[in-house]
Design a protein around this motif. Sequence first.
Motif, PDB file in Angstrom:
ATOM      1  N   GLN A  33      39.725  65.581  19.231  1.00 22.77           N
ATOM      2  CA  GLN A  33      40.033  64.423  20.075  1.00 22.77           C
ATOM      3  C   GLN A  33      39.284  64.537  21.402  1.00 22.77           C
ATOM      4  OE1 GLN A  33      41.699  61.732  19.449  1.00 22.77           O
ATOM      5  NE2 GLN A  33      42.920  62.171  17.628  1.00 22.77           N
ATOM      6  N   PHE A  34      38.624  63.463  21.772  1.00 26.86           N
ATOM      7  CA  PHE A  34      37.953  63.376  23.075  1.00 26.86           C
ATOM      8  C   PHE A  34      38.986  62.961  24.117  1.00 26.86           C
ATOM      9  CE2 PHE A  34      34.831  61.753  26.143  1.00 26.86           C
ATOM     10  CZ  PHE A  34      33.842  62.713  26.029  1.00 26.86           C
ATOM     11  N   ILE A  35      39.128  63.725  25.192  1.00 29.82           N
ATOM     12  CA  ILE A  35      40.135  63.415  26.210  1.00 29.82           C
ATOM     13  C   ILE A  35      39.646  62.241  27.053  1.00 29.82           C
ATOM     14  CG2 ILE A  35      41.485  64.303  28.143  1.00 29.82           C
ATOM     15  CD1 ILE A  35      41.091  67.103  27.045  1.00 29.82           C
ATOM     16  N   LEU A  36      40.355  61.121  26.930  1.00 32.95           N
ATOM     17  CA  LEU A  36      40.041  59.896  27.664  1.00 32.95           C
ATOM     18  C   LEU A  36      41.026  59.727  28.818  1.00 32.95           C
ATOM     19  CD1 LEU A  36      39.452  57.575  24.574  1.00 32.95           C
ATOM     20  CD2 LEU A  36      37.715  58.741  25.963  1.00 32.95           C
ATOM     21  N   PRO A  37      40.728  58.832  29.754  1.00 34.77           N
ATOM     22  CA  PRO A  37      41.664  58.601  30.868  1.00 34.77           C
ATOM     23  C   PRO A  37      43.075  58.225  30.410  1.00 34.77           C
ATOM     24  CG  PRO A  37      39.537  57.635  31.384  1.00 34.77           C
ATOM     25  CD  PRO A  37      39.448  58.125  29.964  1.00 34.77           C
ATOM     26  N   GLN A  50      50.716  64.304  25.243  1.00 37.22           N
ATOM     27  CA  GLN A  50      49.685  63.828  24.327  1.00 37.22           C
ATOM     28  C   GLN A  50      49.222  64.949  23.407  1.00 37.22           C
ATOM     29  OE1 GLN A  50      48.237  60.531  23.963  1.00 37.22           O
ATOM     30  NE2 GLN A  50      47.728  61.685  22.119  1.00 37.22           N
ATOM     31  N   LEU A  51      49.081  66.155  23.954  1.00 32.26           N
ATOM     32  CA  LEU A  51      48.692  67.293  23.135  1.00 32.26           C
ATOM     33  C   LEU A  51      49.741  67.574  22.056  1.00 32.26           C
ATOM     34  CD1 LEU A  51      46.798  69.645  22.516  1.00 32.26           C
ATOM     35  CD2 LEU A  51      48.011  70.989  24.247  1.00 32.26           C
ATOM     36  N   LEU A  52      51.025  67.476  22.422  1.00 32.30           N
ATOM     37  CA  LEU A  52      52.104  67.692  21.447  1.00 32.30           C
ATOM     38  C   LEU A  52      52.032  66.668  20.313  1.00 32.30           C
ATOM     39  CD1 LEU A  52      55.055  68.451  23.887  1.00 32.30           C
ATOM     40  CD2 LEU A  52      53.940  70.083  22.364  1.00 32.30           C
ATOM     41  N   LYS A  53      51.696  65.425  20.628  1.00 34.02           N
ATOM     42  CA  LYS A  53      51.568  64.393  19.596  1.00 34.02           C
ATOM     43  C   LYS A  53      50.439  64.736  18.631  1.00 34.02           C
ATOM     44  CE  LYS A  53      51.655  60.094  21.025  1.00 34.02           C
ATOM     45  NZ  LYS A  53      51.426  58.907  21.900  1.00 34.02           N
ATOM     46  N   TRP A  54      49.306  65.159  19.180  1.00 32.51           N
ATOM     47  CA  TRP A  54      48.176  65.525  18.316  1.00 32.51           C
ATOM     48  C   TRP A  54      48.513  66.734  17.444  1.00 32.51           C
ATOM     49  CZ3 TRP A  54      44.143  65.177  22.854  1.00 32.51           C
ATOM     50  CH2 TRP A  54      43.814  63.833  23.079  1.00 32.51           C
ATOM     51  N   MET A  55      49.182  67.729  18.040  1.00 33.94           N
ATOM     52  CA  MET A  55      49.560  68.924  17.282  1.00 33.94           C
ATOM     53  C   MET A  55      50.497  68.572  16.132  1.00 33.94           C
ATOM     54  SD  MET A  55      50.179  71.501  20.513  1.00 33.94           S
ATOM     55  CE  MET A  55      51.112  72.678  19.545  1.00 33.94           C
ATOM     56  N   ASP A  56      51.501  67.739  16.422  1.00 33.75           N
ATOM     57  CA  ASP A  56      52.487  67.375  15.405  1.00 33.75           C
ATOM     58  C   ASP A  56      51.838  66.576  14.276  1.00 33.75           C
ATOM     59  OD1 ASP A  56      55.389  67.048  14.550  1.00 33.75           O
ATOM     60  OD2 ASP A  56      54.795  64.955  14.760  1.00 33.75           O
ATOM     61  N   THR A  57      50.946  65.665  14.617  1.00 35.69           N
ATOM     62  CA  THR A  57      50.276  64.857  13.595  1.00 35.69           C
ATOM     63  C   THR A  57      49.430  65.726  12.684  1.00 35.69           C
ATOM     64  OG1 THR A  57      50.211  62.937  15.072  1.00 35.69           O
ATOM     65  CG2 THR A  57      48.687  62.935  13.208  1.00 35.69           C
ATOM     66  N   THR A  58      48.642  66.641  13.268  1.00 32.65           N
ATOM     67  CA  THR A  58      47.779  67.514  12.471  1.00 32.65           C
ATOM     68  C   THR A  58      48.608  68.409  11.570  1.00 32.65           C
ATOM     69  OG1 THR A  58      46.281  67.558  14.386  1.00 32.65           O
ATOM     70  CG2 THR A  58      45.834  69.099  12.606  1.00 32.65           C
ATOM     71  N   ALA A  59      49.681  68.999  12.119  1.00 33.04           N
ATOM     72  CA  ALA A  59      50.531  69.894  11.332  1.00 33.04           C
ATOM     73  C   ALA A  59      51.235  69.136  10.207  1.00 33.04           C
ATOM     74  CB  ALA A  59      51.554  70.573  12.237  1.00 33.04           C
ATOM     75  N   CYS A  60      51.665  67.915  10.476  1.00 26.12           N
ATOM     76  CA  CYS A  60      52.351  67.114   9.448  1.00 26.12           C
ATOM     77  C   CYS A  60      51.410  66.790   8.293  1.00 26.12           C
ATOM     78  CB  CYS A  60      52.896  65.831  10.076  1.00 26.12           C
ATOM     79  SG  CYS A  60      53.866  64.821   8.947  1.00 26.12           S
ATOM     80  N   VAL A  89      39.545  65.151  31.535  1.00 32.96           N
ATOM     81  CA  VAL A  89      38.873  64.010  30.915  1.00 32.96           C
ATOM     82  C   VAL A  89      37.415  64.377  30.651  1.00 32.96           C
ATOM     83  CG1 VAL A  89      38.087  61.637  31.282  1.00 32.96           C
ATOM     84  CG2 VAL A  89      40.401  62.306  31.962  1.00 32.96           C
ATOM     85  N   GLY A  90      36.955  64.108  29.424  1.00 37.06           N
ATOM     86  CA  GLY A  90      35.587  64.473  29.045  1.00 37.06           C
ATOM     87  C   GLY A  90      35.511  65.708  28.180  1.00 37.06           C
ATOM     88  N   HIS A  91      36.575  66.520  28.177  1.00 37.55           N
ATOM     89  CA  HIS A  91      36.614  67.676  27.290  1.00 37.55           C
ATOM     90  C   HIS A  91      37.049  67.238  25.890  1.00 37.55           C
ATOM     91  CE1 HIS A  91      37.161  70.783  30.784  1.00 37.55           C
ATOM     92  NE2 HIS A  91      35.929  70.335  30.671  1.00 37.55           N
TER      93      HIS A  91
END
Length: 577
Positions: A33-37, A50-60, A89-91
Amino acid sequence: MSGSEQLEILEEPPFILENGDKYINPTEVKMSQFILPCHANHCGELSVGQLLKWMDTTACLSAERHAHCPCVTASMDDIDFDFEQRLSVGHVVNIKAKVNRAFNTSLEVGIIITSEDPCSGRQWKVCNAFATFVAKGQGSGKVQLKAVIPRTSQEKIEYSIAAERRRMRLHHLESIKDLVSSSTIQKAEPDVDESQHVVPAEKTRVETVELVLPPHANHQRNSFGGQIMAWMESAAIISASRFCKGHPVLKTIDMFHFRGPSQVGDRITLKAIVNNAFKESFEVGVCAEAYHQEGWEKKTHINSAFMTFVVPDKGGKLCTFPRVKPEPGDGERRYREASARKKIRLDRKYIISCKQTEVPLSVPWDPSNQVYLSYNNVSALKILAAKQNWVLNCMQNKAKLSTLEEDQLLFFKAEMIVSVNVKQVFVLLSDMSRRHEWDTHYQRFKLIQKVDKDDVIYHVVSPSVNKASNFQDFVLLASRRVPCADGDPYLIALRSVSLPAVSPTKDLDRGEVSCAGFALRQEGVTSTKIAYYIQTTPQVLPYITRDITGLSSDLCKIIEALNKFLEQNKDTIHLDV
């Protein structure tokens, strides 16, 4: 959000299949995921929610790949955001998840998060986590999951230790309850103006509501666990900001469990409050409750989470905080529980999170850390047993004696096969009070404390190799484990602990064992393969090197005595495993 010290990202060497193809774990899911504003907070750093959402989605997605059916988040182990490098932002954030082990209806998913700066190419590790998911069948039914088959050495280690992590999760709440019963409310010192040094907890209270919409839910209309976690983190940030009057940084999230589901159309009420403050950190508790469409007067407790915050100044030094004055009743209970959780966090960091070479040998034992000491004891033996590249030194009386040198440490392994059933061997070797009957290195035993049916603490006295020296004594935690599934070994793990009741004396030289124990596997119908492992310490090294170099035949005699002991006593025991 602050980031961790830059680390070289080491990948496990590729595992090549028999047909020459590179092995890829069938449950592995990767997300970048590209970190956007829109993903960042007011400081331009990635929001933890937001990081927790991405982690949960990937793990699920990883869990569903193995289960072949919908899965829901059941729990998440502790997450330690011990960062220095900022995620801005940008990482790019890279998340990799794969199933470590499947139990009857639940799965453990391991998650690794790394980040990169695409402009410079620099990469670093952010953190790792373990999540548990439950497979759901048609309607509300559960699914019987197929077993995970680990292929690589790292997968085999994670598969083995997953069973011990599961055991630790089940005992987590009990550890907190035991500590809370002995905790007290800290009183203000005499002649101290409380208005300047104490903050009433009610001033940090936050209550907000969210509506579960279709984008917040999966294809079964159940809200994503990661979305609930993100809302809880947002409420906690507001409460933390009211307390510290600054910009708080989330340090850790304690292990938590989802107690019930929520669906599209539900109203999620989030309540946050500062539970307790310590010198350079403070804990915020968040409660999430769902009001369902069917009856707005009825609510369901979905989850409670406990988040620890710190506030670094411009130079990176952590700020200090005043004490919290808890509300009467439940507030005082939350205050004591926060102290208990801090104690447990320190135990986990001290015992579990450190590398094996960094863990002090004799960790003080007490009821609050017994779960984590037991976990460390068993998992260390599993990791040692999974090591490869052992060098065969000699054969003595049909037993193989091998050594392994790694990271300036010396490990020893003795293997033999006996004509005794594995359950009988397990029961006989688990009874450490009888070890002196076959092992001359263990002269006297005394039972100090029976922690539970699987963990016991002994005081052991051993004769010295040098006859002019004092005898040595050891205080050992013995942890035994029966297999969780077919293919798992029976384990008896040993490590040193310290107890005030057994202090060192002038007459005995206190020795220490960092990792030792037996792994037992069934060989055929009536035979057992015994493997004994030990990580050498200065106190045990002389006992081993004398036999390996041929200067002594003590080990050969011990092996003969063990075989005879098992044969003579195999029919005299009651099998309760």
